[in-house]
Scaffold this motif. Sequence first.
Motif, short mmCIF file in Angstrom:
data_model
loop_
_atom_site.label_atom_id
_atom_site.label_comp_id
_atom_site.label_asym_id
_atom_site.label_seq_id
_atom_site.Cartn_x
_atom_site.Cartn_y
_atom_site.Cartn_z
N MET A 1 0.80 -1.16 0.14
CA MET A 1 -0.08 0.13 -0.05
C MET A 1 0.84 1.29 -0.15
N SER A 2 0.46 2.04 -0.78
CA SER A 2 1.42 3.60 -0.96
C SER A 2 1.29 4.22 0.48
N SER A 3 2.35 4.78 0.82
CA SER A 3 2.31 5.62 2.01
C SER A 3 1.58 6.82 1.90
N TYR B 1 -14.67 0.12 8.49
CA TYR B 1 -13.42 -0.82 8.72
C TYR B 1 -13.26 -1.95 7.83
N TRP B 2 -14.74 -2.62 7.56
CA TRP B 2 -14.81 -3.75 6.60
C TRP B 2 -14.23 -3.34 5.20
N LEU B 3 -14.36 -2.15 4.91
CA LEU B 3 -13.99 -1.65 3.33
C LEU B 3 -12.43 -1.27 3.31
N ALA C 1 -11.42 -6.18 4.92
CA ALA C 1 -11.99 -6.91 3.62
C ALA C 1 -10.95 -8.05 3.36
N PRO C 2 -11.34 -9.11 3.13
CA PRO C 2 -10.49 -10.43 2.95
C PRO C 2 -9.66 -10.21 1.69
N LEU C 3 -10.19 -9.10 0.71
CA LEU C 3 -9.34 -9.16 -0.62
C LEU C 3 -8.57 -7.90 -0.25
N PRO C 4 -7.29 -7.99 -0.49
CA PRO C 4 -6.41 -6.73 -0.28
C PRO C 4 -6.39 -5.87 -1.35
N ARG C 5 -6.98 -6.13 -2.52
CA ARG C 5 -7.13 -5.28 -3.93
C ARG C 5 -8.16 -4.40 -3.39
N LEU C 6 -9.37 -4.93 -2.84
CA LEU C 6 -10.49 -4.20 -2.42
C LEU C 6 -10.24 -3.14 -1.51
N CYS C 7 -9.49 -3.38 -0.38
CA CYS C 7 -8.87 -2.36 0.48
C CYS C 7 -8.11 -1.14 -0.24
N ASP C 8 -7.21 -1.71 -0.93
CA ASP C 8 -6.31 -0.86 -1.75
C ASP C 8 -7.38 0.19 -2.39
N ALA C 9 -8.27 -0.43 -3.02
CA ALA C 9 -9.14 0.34 -3.92
C ALA C 9 -9.98 1.46 -3.23
N MET C 10 -10.41 0.88 -2.04
CA MET C 10 -11.41 1.57 -1.30
C MET C 10 -10.54 2.63 -0.54
N ALA C 11 -9.20 2.54 -0.23
CA ALA C 11 -8.24 3.42 0.42
C ALA C 11 -8.22 4.74 -0.63
N ARG C 12 -8.12 4.37 -1.92
CA ARG C 12 -8.11 5.53 -2.90
C ARG C 12 -9.24 6.33 -2.87
#
Length: 384
Positions: free
Chosen positions: A1-3, A284-286, A290-301
């Motif tokens: 994940m980007s800082s 928190y889930w998003l 979330a079990p998919l790291p790519r989903l967390c990364d997308a939601m973080a953006r």
Amino acid sequence: MSSSIRPSSDRLLSLDAFRGFAIAAMLLVNNPGDWSALFHPLDHAEWHGWTFTDWIFPFFVFISGISMSFSLARRGQIADRRAVLLHTWRRGATIIALGLLLNLFPYFHFESFRIPGVLQRLGLITLLAAPIALWCGWRAQLAWFLGLLAAYGLVQTVVAVPDAQGVWHRGSLLPGEDVGAWLDRTLLGGHLWVRSKTWDPEGLLSTVPAVASQIAGLLAGRWLALRGRDPAEKATWFMVAGLLCLWAAQVLDAWTLPINKNLWTPAYVFLCTGWGCLVFGVFYWLLDAAPLPRLCDAMARRFQPLVVLGMNALFLFALSGLVARLLGLIHVAEGVSLKAWLYAPIKALPVDARVASLLFALGFVLVFYGIARAMWARGWFVKV
């Protein structure tokens, strides 16, 4: 994940986003173009009941409890708890002083300025909740939560007090007739909310159940910090807890004191704790569970604007209060305030007056997002 998305490994991104959601909502509802032209959800309930706007302050209190749970647990592991308590009390006192300073600005009429306020309440509950956070386990914290609500409800129900005209009431919850209003008039007479004068929505007695709201955040923080629990399971139980609290709020609203933000009734505490658990549970889930790291990364953006706002929330709230006051005080022409001048082009649009008022508020939020973004880009984080 980007800082650039996750500011540091020891921060909970979902909590920053939730805090950013709360400050964005507060900026929106506190700064309409015209206070007489509001959509119903963007105004407080007149007395009993609730709207979206009535969520916002308790959300800050709930978030403060979660943050306190994390902060004091981390500090308590490496420092003497008494020293940590003193540090927390200094922080609470600083928040109170900041709130008083904002209420005094710009005239500094010490004989008549409002003593209570949002920041004052946040600071006071920080002072009161810190010992509970440091020395009480979760069972004792739960006992404090229930005990404070029960004691407050009992006082409001059985203690008889006179109103501003000297007429005695027992159990009345009409404006200015409850025990809290009497206490505020007795101890803070002449220093209450100018729109009411005989009671204050951030009064002394209603601070007691507000501490319970903070303790709800402490309990949420303890649940988040539990080791050996899957994050997705934690998010699920936030949803379950939220629904249970909403059910309890409806029961209390029907059978005891009704939901009322100005009185901060127990039903209101459960209502806002329930919604707080549900809204935070989604974040928190998003963002973290979330079990998919790519989903967390997308939601973080996607949620980065809220994270940016959340990392300087207290500063932005204080600055917004100062700016809002200056917009009304500065005049660009005879009888024309700077706010009226800025709002005039929007007000002239061929739209409903409530839409124009909302557009001004949205512009206010965007300006403060710009400030928050510039601070975030430079690594400027104001801490108290």
